[in-house]
Design an enzyme around this catalytic site. Sequence first.
Site, PDB file in Angstrom:
ATOM      1  CG  HIS B  48      23.224   5.557  12.788  1.00 29.32           C
ATOM      2  ND1 HIS B  48      22.284   5.073  13.661  1.00 29.32           N
ATOM      3  CD2 HIS B  48      23.596   4.500  12.031  1.00 29.32           C
ATOM      4  CE1 HIS B  48      22.091   3.792  13.434  1.00 29.32           C
ATOM      5  NE2 HIS B  48      22.884   3.409  12.450  1.00 29.32           N
ATOM      6  CE  LYS B  91      27.869  -3.106  16.802  1.00 32.08           C
ATOM      7  NZ  LYS B  91      28.370  -2.754  15.473  1.00 32.08           N
ATOM      8  CG  HIS B  95      16.927  -1.163  12.641  1.00 27.94           C
ATOM      9  ND1 HIS B  95      16.469  -1.645  11.441  1.00 27.94           N
ATOM     10  CD2 HIS B  95      18.159  -0.671  12.375  1.00 27.94           C
ATOM     11  CE1 HIS B  95      17.392  -1.469  10.510  1.00 27.94           C
ATOM     12  NE2 HIS B  95      18.431  -0.888  11.054  1.00 27.94           N
ATOM     13  CG  ASN B  96      15.105   2.695  18.741  1.00 27.04           C
ATOM     14  OD1 ASN B  96      15.169   1.482  18.753  1.00 27.04           O
ATOM     15  ND2 ASN B  96      15.668   3.449  19.669  1.00 27.04           N
TER      16      ASN B  96
END
Lengths: 234, 749
Positions: B48, B91, B95-96
Amino acid sequence: MKFGVIVFPGSNCDYDCYWVVKRILRKKVDFIWHKERNLSGYDCLILPGGFSYGDYLRTGAIARFSPVMNAVEAYARNGGLIIGICNGFQVLLEAGLLPGAMVSNKSLQFICKFIYIRVENDATPYTNLFHKGQILKIPIAHNEGNYYADVKTIQALNKNNQIVFRYCDEKGTVSKASNPNGAKESIAAICNKEGNILGIMPHPERASERLLGSKDGRGIFESIIKWIESKEAN
Amino acid sequence: MKEPKRITLELIKSHGLTREEYKRIKEILGREPNFTELGIFSVMWSEHCSYKSSKLVLKLFPITGESILIKAGEENAGVIDIGDGLAVVMKVESHNHPSAIEPEQGAATGIGGIVRDIFTMGARPVALLDSLRFGPLNNGRNHYLFSKVVEGIARYGNCLGIPTVAGEIYFDNTYEGNPVVNVMCVGIAYKEELIKGRASGIGNSILYVGSDTGRDGLGGASFASRELTEESERDRPAVQIGDPFKEKLLLEACLELLKTKVVIGMQDMGAAGLTSSISEMASRGDCGVQIDISLVPKREKGMIPYEVMLSESQERMVLIVKKGKEEIAKNVFKKWDLHAVNIGKVTNDGVFRVLDKGKIVAQIPVKALVDDAPVYIREKKKPRYLSQIKNFSVSQIFEPSNYNDILKRLLNSPTISSKQWVYRQYDHMVRTDTILLPGADSSLIRIKGTKKAIALTIDGNGGYAYLNPYEGGKIAVAEAARNVVCVGAKPLAITNCLNFGNPTKPEVSWQFKKCVEGMAEACRILRTPVTGGNVSFYNENPKGAIDPTPVVGMLGLLDDINHYCTPNFKKKGDIVILLGKLGREQELGGSEYIKLIHNLKIGESPRIDLKEEKAVQRTCIEIIEAGLINSAHDCSEGGLAVALAECCILSPECKIGALINFSPLIHHLLTMRADALLFNEAQSRIIISFPPDNFAKIKDFTEKNNVSFFQLGTVGGKGLVIERDEKKLIDISVDELEDYYYRSFSRSV
């Protein structure tokens, strides 16, 4: 002539109101921080929409205790013009400057869309450029716009001609189907008995330019200006 | 939490670090790390934060261009020059995983994070967009995830007073158990007021402001860097709780503070909290930093250094403020009822040093931590399914006898039908700049004080990318560009979010690379450089990886607000023309038609010729600029028939029918089956309508640009009628179209 837009922490339509007064109507306008205690020099106060204090506890319930609200109450007692839009309306209700309360929309959802309202009283400082029965296209954007008051209060509002706008369809028909949030008697806006305070759920500042899909809301601001000017002329 | 005494293999593994990575950490430090340092490395080297599997592939993206002010990767978000001294900052982020576990807060905090990324650069956020994917709505869990995600976005965005102006939603089995929640924020700044996310000036102060630090969101970055499993429910504490009111105060206070010119750098504490924000600022500024965590405001008692450094509590930021000017900054925050504290300073030794009451608890070289994170070239293999799905011809599927029914079913399907139910829950009008309401091809936001407007859209089609990742990547960019073109804007730049499965699986890695190659190619030809974005890997559910899902956020610029275009037909007698080609039977592959009606996910994805695409887009912009047309609408999911139906009903105040006739003029071109003709999803197509008098001029433009076009018919009547060889394929009243398109969705939710 000078307008004042009160800014609470969490207000978010403050700039939109400022823009309409300053750039569309070309009148003087200040932002008034919620800790201000002196409101002299203003001809009309605008309590804008938004989420004052995050709408925590209850919409408008905390903003009502902001330092500026004592001054707002005194300003109201002196007959000053106050228009509360959306969250501003909710603050006025919490402050007891207008009767009744707001509960959640009957859909239990936030609703943002263009709707229609009908002029019920064209003799207020906010509607003197309209005629009774006139239909305005104007947006709403709220979660708690379902106006509630007990039977006695509603009777009094009717009797005193305090219901200023009702939700309707594009032809002006007031019905359950044209009521977007479940408000009692399709009430979209009310004023106090004296008529100097208006609470309105729809957003006239969002309907003041053709580019935005409607300029029907501009008449509310223009009515205020006409009212102040005629008072100044006397 | 109790601090373990020893770093065991088990502990290293539970931090998602490999043996090699741990060895590398020991080399960097010249010793064993302590527990806090292990935690710091683990989050900074997580997928991440470090992009370790994607970094090399992302280098394929073109990132330069004449209007690019700050390139991708240099700062929190890329910056695009739009003239008049103004810049756009934008941007998109995923936030899956949080949304799969705790949908409302997962989505809400996604908004919170992306908004902070924008205003920390000195830009006023002016628009939010979102791209959502869920499993089919007839499943209770999917329904719950969907409605709660929408509620989360609404609650957070509405409170902030940032309009949610556009978005897209697809429903497909592939997203069952692993929804895709991508949120995008766009801000506008004065060029000279842009601020960087970097630390500099030895001795300058590090200010902490916003919410207190709690144990929430501990290890969120690592959580986002692994697959969801049945046990993921236990990770619920890794999801944070959002406080939009606090964020609104932060937003206003920060933008007010920037006017004082005492701020050197500013950064959101997003994934990996204090750790990543401070170390990344130090790395960009080529300096060191020292903080004392005993000074960090805490919400809970007894937090150990590890917890303070890894917490992902929301609505927190760090600022680098000029030494001696701290009070100026603190006073602005005080006005907004926010508490800012000095937690450390900028140093010159290139070390990220963490103290606790003066005692060193972590000490790591900044560059090694931030920039020397491991980079992997993952093994790639073409997925086997690709050879199995290719063999498809239209003769394999039955030909429907009643096309009215088919069109109604498509208009009625959750993926195609109007998302009014969703966007009416979002305040899309606040700030009074929303010229086009949601539902058009693209949003259009005017810029007060100028004649300009920006067009924003977010787009992607996982189905195409599944059938052909390379073409799917190209299409994602091209279609987003086409959407802004349809309102009359010139595409300028993109941001993107790439949602894929586990990158250590060779098939996923192959899909990823091919998709990026396709997107990069489209960005080059359409001249829309990539300004940044986000990669979300490990999108898997127990059945496997999700379809590769590239999502593109596109910025377009409209120079004159008086010349924009809308999708709906307007005037009786107007001529209807299709810019582009009628398509081929093969281009039914990946279509909503074969998915919904035949329950197939098969064939080739549509092919796209980017040169042709560019010519179609140029033509559309030119004829809008010249004021020649009354409507322009992109042909996308559902093909020509759905697009035509939408043209009839997209404006509630101007519903009007159309008579479309495929014979006799172009009869010789039409050997294809009626379902293919009506519903194929060939690319590079725009439906326009205009007064007959303009025909010759428009023809000139198409000839100049070498664009093919077909006269489809005329606007008028009470319904959409599509005829072929004097036979009516479609005959549906406008009212009925409207009913299927607008009301079905709210009925199914």
